[in-house]
Each structure stands twice: as structure tokens, then as C-alpha cells.
Write a protein that holds these residues in place. Structure first.
Motif, mmCIF file in Angstrom:
data_model
loop_
_atom_site.group_PDB
_atom_site.id
_atom_site.type_symbol
_atom_site.label_atom_id
_atom_site.label_comp_id
_atom_site.label_asym_id
_atom_site.label_seq_id
_atom_site.Cartn_x
_atom_site.Cartn_y
_atom_site.Cartn_z
ATOM 1 N N UNK A 135 -13.981 -4.193 -108.605
ATOM 2 C CA UNK A 135 -14.907 -3.255 -108.815
ATOM 3 C C UNK A 135 -14.771 -1.835 -108.134
ATOM 4 N N UNK A 136 -15.333 -0.610 -108.696
ATOM 5 C CA UNK A 136 -15.524 0.535 -107.765
ATOM 6 C C UNK A 136 -15.712 0.395 -106.218
ATOM 7 N N UNK A 137 -15.215 0.699 -105.614
ATOM 8 C CA UNK A 137 -15.475 0.489 -104.081
ATOM 9 C C UNK A 137 -16.883 0.680 -103.660
ATOM 10 N N UNK A 138 -17.511 1.674 -104.367
ATOM 11 C CA UNK A 138 -18.770 2.253 -104.086
ATOM 12 C C UNK A 138 -19.790 0.938 -104.391
ATOM 13 N N UNK A 139 -19.630 0.002 -105.346
ATOM 14 C CA UNK A 139 -20.593 -1.103 -105.545
ATOM 15 C C UNK A 139 -20.694 -1.857 -104.735
ATOM 16 N N UNK A 140 -19.522 -2.504 -104.407
ATOM 17 C CA UNK A 140 -19.793 -3.790 -103.073
ATOM 18 C C UNK A 140 -20.253 -2.999 -101.964
ATOM 19 N N UNK A 141 -19.897 -1.657 -101.434
ATOM 20 C CA UNK A 141 -20.518 -1.265 -100.425
ATOM 21 C C UNK A 141 -22.023 -0.975 -100.519
ATOM 22 N N UNK A 142 -22.442 -0.427 -101.700
ATOM 23 C CA UNK A 142 -23.946 -0.126 -101.856
ATOM 24 C C UNK A 142 -24.576 -1.500 -101.590
ATOM 25 N N UNK A 143 -24.010 -2.545 -102.605
ATOM 26 C CA UNK A 143 -24.747 -3.834 -102.352
ATOM 27 C C UNK A 143 -24.779 -4.485 -100.907
ATOM 28 N N UNK A 144 -23.918 -4.199 -100.159
ATOM 29 C CA UNK A 144 -23.889 -4.875 -98.806
ATOM 30 C C UNK A 144 -24.807 -4.171 -97.867
ATOM 31 N N UNK A 145 -24.861 -2.870 -98.043
ATOM 32 C CA UNK A 145 -25.761 -1.965 -97.214
ATOM 33 C C UNK A 145 -27.053 -2.239 -97.729
ATOM 34 N N UNK A 146 -27.211 -2.439 -99.075
ATOM 35 C CA UNK A 146 -28.804 -2.627 -99.358
ATOM 36 C C UNK A 146 -29.229 -3.941 -99.297
ATOM 37 N N UNK A 147 -28.208 -5.032 -99.376
ATOM 38 C CA UNK A 147 -28.623 -6.523 -98.931
ATOM 39 C C UNK A 147 -29.214 -6.488 -97.226
ATOM 40 N N UNK A 148 -28.522 -5.921 -96.469
ATOM 41 C CA UNK A 148 -28.882 -5.782 -95.009
ATOM 42 C C UNK A 148 -29.984 -5.118 -94.899
ATOM 43 N N UNK A 149 -30.407 -4.056 -95.616
ATOM 44 C CA UNK A 149 -31.666 -3.191 -95.480
ATOM 45 C C UNK A 149 -32.895 -3.893 -95.730
ATOM 46 N N UNK A 150 -32.532 -4.409 -97.243
ATOM 47 C CA UNK A 150 -33.840 -5.342 -97.481
ATOM 48 C C UNK A 150 -34.203 -6.513 -96.586
ATOM 49 N N UNK A 151 -33.215 -7.093 -96.367
ATOM 50 C CA UNK A 151 -33.382 -8.472 -95.350
ATOM 51 C C UNK A 151 -34.049 -7.821 -93.953
ATOM 52 N N UNK A 152 -33.727 -6.817 -93.538
ATOM 53 C CA UNK A 152 -34.283 -6.264 -92.450
ATOM 54 C C UNK A 152 -35.804 -5.909 -92.326
#
Length: 420
Positions: free
Chosen positions: A373-390
Motif C-alpha cells: 500500500x502507499x507508504x503513508x498508510x502503514x506508517x500512520x497505522x504504526x504511529x497511531x497504534x503506538x500512540x493509542x496504546x500509550x
């Protein structure tokens, strides 16, 4: 990369696009509407809808990553398989560990939701009975589970449509309650609410974890995941807006049965018993799909020796991982007899966010020829998962981190024993 339809030791491919979409919807609707709205309102206040939007964006990124990976690796196990193939054995193991532990908590939460709505005075006993009954159904074949889920989804959507109609046509609905304000919403609160609401979106993972039982997975899975997620988002947004408009953030945060409370406030108290039945049925659908997903990841980990290899057995007649299903059912039944509903949601969210963070990292490694997929999607998903978990409640984050650490220690000890 399609596996042969009935290779020895593999599951049978029986599910089409509509079956997969229904299983994803059945897993999401029960969790999101009847279990997560009130604790999310407590965290976000009047910014509940923006929190839902944040959760939806992260879920969309994760869904895109999962769909591309599932088409590439159409085997049982979901991100356990993707992490192992793209990032290495440890990351696949950690994803599988986080999923099995986190989703076992989700199973207990959904079983307790069934009990709380069906017979509040005997919630734990009803929860255990529900787990036993659905485990027995799953044992006889995934197609029967898909048929039951289809009926459950239809019934739940009818109930939710009645709730939305009752709320929006009542004189008590106030659109002003949907606008964030009054100082009750903070960025940290919105992120925490998004993390709790993410619990409601994670059901589409069941489509990926059932990859070995889907017909033409390279075509079916990438279609089914976004359809299920999009339909769930439309339903969530409509119900959240209707309930928030009638109850307001303070009253919504305090109730344990927000939809039943909303129809009473809307002047239609006779609809409350119907809502209670709908809630129990929705939670049953979610529990059914959750047990399917956890048992398939258990199967994949057992095949690789991370769990007892006996759990990798496939029933010769029903073509299901029968030992894994029985083991998962037994563990969930014990958890349902002893667990607390609200604590299980945060703990489950932490484990599942870890799971999807690894999925996004795995999707980042795909090449263009492999369907990246467009690189922005997995990057946003990874950062978003980390932020929500914290930003989850501290107790949930601390417990989740401790359980993941325990899993990593077990992995290291097992690797150490294998090294000469």
C-alpha cells in the motif's frame, strides 16, 4: 499466492466474500456499540465523535495493511504469519501472543456482556454457558458459524436501526451535544477514548485470521475487509450520534446500558427490552467470531511449536482446528467466570494494538510487486497504534506490557533451550 484448496493438514476453503464480510461485521458490532461507548464517553466527554474518527483512521490503515498481507499469505494466523514471514520469528510470535492473550480477554468481555443483558443476576453463569455452546457450534464447522453470524447481524442491525430512529425522532435529541466544548475534552482524553473504541473496530481481523478457510483469498480478503470496516463505521457513527444527542456526554459516561437508557430518555421505554435482547444477541455474534479467530491463531502458533503441537490437529470430518477450539473455549470459560468486563476492554485493546503495530511494520516491507500500500498508510497505522496504546488507562497499559514481556521471556527461554 493461493494455497491448494484441500491440502493435507489444512483447513477447508468454504467462505466467500459475503461470508467473510458478515463474520467481520458480527465480530465488530457486538463489541463496539454495547461495550465501548460508555467508557469512551467517560474519557473523551463531548469529543466522543472525534475520538471515533481517530479510531476509524487508525483502523483503516490497519485494515489496508492486513488486507494486502492476507492476500499475500492466505493462511490461518493473521499477523502472526505476516510478522514471521516479513519481520522474523520473534515479531510473528509477539503478534500471535498479543492477539491470543488480548482476544481471550475480548472473548471474556463479550461473554460477560451476554450475561449482563440476558440475566444480570447470573451474568457469569450465562457467560460460561454461552462460551460452551458457541465452542460446540464452531467444532462442527466454520460454515455453520457463518450462517449463525449472518442471522445475528441481521437481527442486530434491525435493533440498532430502531434505536437510531427512536432517538433522532424524539424531542429530547439535541444536536448541540454533538459539538465538543465546555472544557471536558482534552487531547489525551480523545486519544484514550480512541484506544478504547479501537476495541470495537478490531473485528475485521477475523477475516484475515480465517485466511485458510476463504475461497480465492487474494481476491476475497482485500474486498471483504474494507467493506466490513466501512459498514461498521457507518453504523457506529449513526448510533453514537443518536445516543450522544439524547443522553449527552455526562449521562452516557455513567450508564452501563447506554442504548437502553437512550430509548427510555427518548420516550420509548417499551423498546428497552428489545434493546437488551439485541445487545445479548450482538455480543453472542462477536463472541462467536472472536473464538474463531483466537483458535486459528492458536493453530498457526502450534504448527510452529510456540504452543503445544497437539493443538495443530485438524478434525478429519469437520476440517476445523478442533483441539485448539476446545482449548480456547476452556480458557475463555474460566476467564468469563472470574473476569471484570470494563477491565477486559482496556487490556484487550493494548494487546490488539500491539498486534496491528506489527501488521503495519510487516506491510511496510512489501514491495510494489507484492501489492504494497502507499507508504503513508502503514506508517500512520504504526504511529497511531503506538500512540493509542500509550494513552490507554494506566492499569490496562501496564498489565498489557507485563503480559507481552512475559511472552517475550518465554520465547527467549525456549530459544535458549534449543540452542546447542
Amino acid at each position: 499466492m493461493n494455497a491448494p484448496p484441500n491440502a493435507p493438514g489444512e483447513l477447508r476453503r468454504r467462505l466467500g466474500v459475503s461470508d467473510a464480510v458478515v463474520i467481520g461485521l458480527g465480530s465488530m458490532l457486538g463489541a463496539g456499540i454495547f461495550a465501548a461507548l460508555a467508557p469512551a464517553a467517560r474519557a473523551a466527554g463531548s469529543a466522543l465523535l472525534p475520538a471515533l474518527a481517530v479510531a476509524a483512521v487508525v483502523a483503516y490503515c490497519n485494515a489496508t495493511a492486513s488486507a494486502r498481507l492476507a492476500a499475500r499469505y492466505p493462511a490461518s494466523g493473521g499477523t502472526y504469519v505476516y510478522g514471521r514471514e516479513r519481520l522474523g520469528a520473534f515479531w510473528g510470535y509477539l503478534a500471535g501472543w498479543g492477539f491470543v492473550v488480548g482476544k481471550t480477554a475480548s472473548c471474556a468481555a463479550m461473554a460477560l456482556t451476554v450475561g449482563a443483558y440476558a440475566w444480570p443476576g447470573q451474568a457469569h453463569a450465562v457467560a460460561v454457558a454461552a462460551v460452551v455452546a458457541l465452542t460446540a457450534l464452531n467444532y462442527t464447522g466454520v460454515q455453520k458459524a457463518a450462517w449463525l453470524t449472518r442471522a445475528i447481524v441481521a437481527a442486530v442491525l434491525a435493533v440498532l436501526a430502531a434505536v437510531v430512529t427512536a432517538c433522532l425522532t424524539s424531542g429530547t435529541a439535541d444536536a448541540g451535544r454533538l459539538v465538543p466544548g465546555g472544557g471536558d475534552a482534552t487531547p489525551a482524553g480523545v486519544l484514550q477514548a480512541a484506544g478504547l473504541l479501537f476495541f470495537a473496530f478490531a473485528g475485521y481481523a477475523r477475516i484475515a485470521t480465517l485466511g485458510e478457510e476463504v475461497r480465492d483469498p487474494a481476491r476475497t480478503i482485500p474486498r471483504a475487509i474494507p467493506i466490513a470496516l466501512g459498514l461498521a463505521l457507518v453504523v457506529y457513527a449513526a448510533v453514537a450520534a443518536a445516543v450522544l444527542g439524547v443522553l449527552g456526554p455526562e449521562r452516557l459516561a455513567e450508564t452501563t446500558a447506554p442504548l437502553a437508557e437512550a430509548v427510555r430518555a427518548a420516550g420509548v421505554p417499551q423498546l428497552a427490552p428489545v434493546v437488551r435482547v439485541g445487545a445479548a444477541v450482538a455480543a453472542l455474534g462477536s463472541l462467536l467470531a472472536l473464538i474463531l479467530g483466537v483458535s486459528r491463531t492458536t493453530l498457526a502458533m502450534a504448527r510452529d511449536g510456540h504452543l503445544p503441537r497437539a493443538l495443530a490437529a485438524v478434525h478429519p470430518r469437520f476440517h476445523v482446528p478442533h483441539r485448539a477450539e476446545l482449548a480456547v473455549g476452556a480458557v475463555v470459560a474460566v476467564a468469563a467466570a472470574t473476569a471484570d468486563l470494563r477491565g477486559a476492554i482496556g487490556f484487550s485493546s493494548f494487546g490488539v494494538l500491539t498486534y496491528y503495530a506489527i501488521a503495519n511494520a510487516a506491510a511496510w516491507t512489501l514491495t510494489r510487486e507484492e501489492g504494497r500500500p502507499a507508504r503513508a498508510l502503514p506508517a500512520t497505522g504504526l504511529i497511531g497504534c503506538a500512540a493509542l496504546a500509550c494513552t490507554l488507562p494506566p492499569a490496562s497499559a501496564a498489565t498489557g506490557a507485563a503480559v507481552l514481556a512475559a511472552g517475550a521471556i518465554v520465547y527467549a527461554l525456549r530459544r535458549g533451550r534449543r540452542t546447542p
